[in-house]
Enzyme design. Sequence first.
Site, PDB file in Angstrom:
ATOM      1  N   ALA A 197       3.559 -31.259  50.044  1.00  0.00           N
ATOM      2  CA  ALA A 197       2.481 -30.361  49.623  1.00  0.00           C
ATOM      3  C   ALA A 197       1.624 -29.942  50.812  1.00  0.00           C
ATOM      4  O   ALA A 197       1.491 -30.676  51.786  1.00  0.00           O
ATOM      5  CB  ALA A 197       1.615 -31.080  48.592  1.00  0.00           C
ATOM      6  N   GLY A 256       6.829 -33.761  48.220  1.00  0.00           N
ATOM      7  CA  GLY A 256       7.274 -32.775  47.236  1.00  0.00           C
ATOM      8  C   GLY A 256       8.614 -32.147  47.597  1.00  0.00           C
ATOM      9  O   GLY A 256       9.362 -31.718  46.706  1.00  0.00           O
ATOM     10  N   GLU A 312      11.076 -34.544  46.375  1.00  0.00           N
ATOM     11  CA  GLU A 312      10.998 -34.544  44.908  1.00  0.00           C
ATOM     12  C   GLU A 312      11.671 -33.305  44.324  1.00  0.00           C
ATOM     13  O   GLU A 312      12.294 -33.368  43.267  1.00  0.00           O
ATOM     14  CB  GLU A 312       9.523 -34.633  44.462  1.00  0.00           C
ATOM     15  CG  GLU A 312       8.929 -36.029  44.712  1.00  0.00           C
ATOM     16  CD  GLU A 312       7.425 -36.090  44.480  1.00  0.00           C
ATOM     17  OE1 GLU A 312       6.713 -35.213  45.009  1.00  0.00           O
ATOM     18  OE2 GLU A 312       6.965 -37.000  43.773  1.00  0.00           O
ATOM     19  N   GLU A 360       2.873 -40.131  50.894  1.00  0.00           N
ATOM     20  CA  GLU A 360       1.572 -39.980  50.217  1.00  0.00           C
ATOM     21  C   GLU A 360       0.676 -41.201  50.305  1.00  0.00           C
ATOM     22  O   GLU A 360      -0.546 -41.093  50.257  1.00  0.00           O
ATOM     23  CB  GLU A 360       1.788 -39.609  48.741  1.00  0.00           C
ATOM     24  CG  GLU A 360       2.343 -38.222  48.494  1.00  0.00           C
ATOM     25  CD  GLU A 360       3.850 -38.105  48.662  1.00  0.00           C
ATOM     26  OE1 GLU A 360       4.502 -39.085  49.106  1.00  0.00           O
ATOM     27  OE2 GLU A 360       4.404 -37.030  48.358  1.00  0.00           O
TER      28      GLU A 360
END
Length: 720
Positions: A66, A118, A121, A143
Amino acid sequence: MTELIRTELDADGVLVATIDMADRTMNVFSAGLMDALDALMDRVDRDPAVKSCVVTSGKPSFLAGADLVMVRGYCDAATTASHAQMFEMCGRLGRQFVRLEASAKPWVAAVNGLALGGGLELALACRTRIASDDPRLQLGVPEVRWGLLPGAGGTQRLPRVVGVETALNMIVGGEPVKSELLFAQPGQKLFDRLIDGDLVEGAAAFAVEKADEHAKGGPLPLVRHLKATHPNPDAYFQFARNTVKAMAKHFPAPVRCVDCVEQSVKAVGIEDGLTFERDTFLALMGTAESKALRHAFFGERAASKIADVPDDTPQRTIAKVAVIGAGTMGGGIAMNFLNAGLPVTILEMKPDALERGVATIRKNYEAQVRKGKLKPDKLDGRMALLKTTLAYDDIKDADLVIEAVFEEMGVKETVFRTLDGVMKPGAILASNTSTLDLNKIAAFTGRPQDVVGMHFFSPANVMKLLEVVRGEKTAKDVLATVMAIARKIRKTAVVSGVCDGFIGNRMIEQYSRQATFLLEEGCTPAQVDRAIEKFGFAMGPFRMGDLAGNDIGWAIRKRRYVEKPHLRYSKTADLLCEMGRFGQKSGAGWYDYASGRRDAIPSAVVVKMIEDHRKALGITPRKIGDDEIVHRLVYALVNEGARLLDEGIASKASDIDMVYLTGYGFPLWRGGPMCYADRQGLYNVVQAMRKFAANPLDDAAFWQPAPLLAKLAAEGKSFT
Ligand SMILES: NC(=O)c1ccc[n+]([C@@H]2O[C@H](COP(=O)([O-])OP(=O)(O)OC[C@H]3O[C@@H](n4cnc5c(N)ncnc54)[C@H](O)[C@@H]3O)[C@@H](O)[C@H]2O)c1
């Protein structure tokens, strides 16, 4: 389709979607990219010509997770937004991945390079994944470094493809893992195929295969349909929880990562696990620890930017380094450059000083080899880059010379006048001085624009902090070069203006003054150290004094008594030095030390000295609580920090925090003194200072709030 994702439909109905964000070096999930992904999913679902979709990247890396600035905005909003609003904002990526999974057409992730957060993911939500057969390819979920966890399905899908233990290690550790290690795992389901040649071509062929299989009624695989299992889940997760609790005591995120991965095994279905993950993620966003970690992350980046030195400022080439002085600091400074592969020549006055210095460097490297931190051949490589000399002529071609000789202006003057005479034009002349006026040092040369302070901290090869001292005449390209070289030697560089003590030591002097006032009023050194260490400092002021040498502070105070006679100092520290108790180096300081040991043993002699001093002053001791100790010490830092900002010595509050986090052992989970003060509320900080000022045994002038602090508090604002 927006320009963030390029698409090309081939004759076989494979839509190749290439993520390529023109304004970024790496692709990141911004709001724009999420919009583009929605549009791409619409097209794949609705366009009958599209039989399958390959997602890849137009950059050397795949997708770096992100957009951090966007996440910071979300996290900052977490304190005020409702759960529903946060769910709406932060849950979007997770919802997109659930939609992607539900697509009736095969999606193939073609992972060409680094995939983080992300990005990984996204790949896990695709029906199949293929990757370049490149051992350097790395994957990770970082994260936790922000006090968060992978919140778009990572804690539920990753264990299903790489196994529970590997996934948990990746999620709790936050470090990227080389993909070859994951490929080598027996039964790994992360990648369906590794492609040696053209990845997109291979992915397209694979997509056709999958689409054909599906057309013939074959099932479309999904990670969510796999099971995450562990032979002994209860014992394993308890063990994992205990381990991370011990390792990351002050941070809630690692334990919450364990809770989420446990759900991948124990939740009835993945939907429950995903809900649990999302709620945990949202709760973590609002924690003070996550906020502090984000503050430190952005603080480090911000510290490397200097307002009037643009990123495109030309830099000087640094290929050869010289260090003057092979003492405590010179040796450590040299090691930083050797570690970075740069040749270093150390210059000394006498051969024996050189020999001692080189022997210490070798000993340090040998200790690293013994601990398995350095390969033996690397030791030889580094030592081979090191040269020694007694003659300035041998260093005249160096691009950067760092002076680390005795802290005496006369000695510095001789060195800088000599350097001015011999060094090639354009060489950067740096001083490691801790207290002396850099502008005066620069004036010893005919090239003050080339002179800069590089204030390393001891041990210089270990400590992250580098204060870069900007003289009145230091040239912008010199600053740009020094900031870049700091990155190369992996230091956190913070720019300071010229003043006595620069940022860090000027603040610590006020903190130390308060610490000794506390002794006069009733504390023991051990009580003060215990309170501030409980708050989270790596070391209290008295243990630190014993480590650094109490004679250093004594010399500074003697100077102050002459220069600033109006300043109040407790005499306790002087009495200690008069007893010859300089600290560990003299075997006794604020504490006693057993021969050859560093454990601080509370000293009855010192306690008696403090009591006698109190009696002589007519002070009746009182019991002082930990809160008062902590606030007097930390607010002493905060007030001086605010003065540094007022005077422009420090340019940002976050710079001050970086100095304290990386150089002075301030607890990371509290974000630094200025961040801590903001969290307390500056109004409350000023109120506490007023109370301290009213204490007749303290110093009312000391607690006069710095103008900036008073102003921000009155306006209800904060430093950061
Ligand atoms: N020790 C620390 O914790 C620390 C931390 C930050 C900065 N500093 C600063 O670093 C500098 C060096 O400190 P140190 O602790 O390494 O001192 P040190 O006494 O351990 O080493 C100084 C070395 O410089 C050499 N030297 C002296 N004059 C010289 C000359 N004219 N030419 C060549 N070599 C000469 C000496 O032989 C000695 O080996 C000082 O300016 C000090 O303020 C020290």
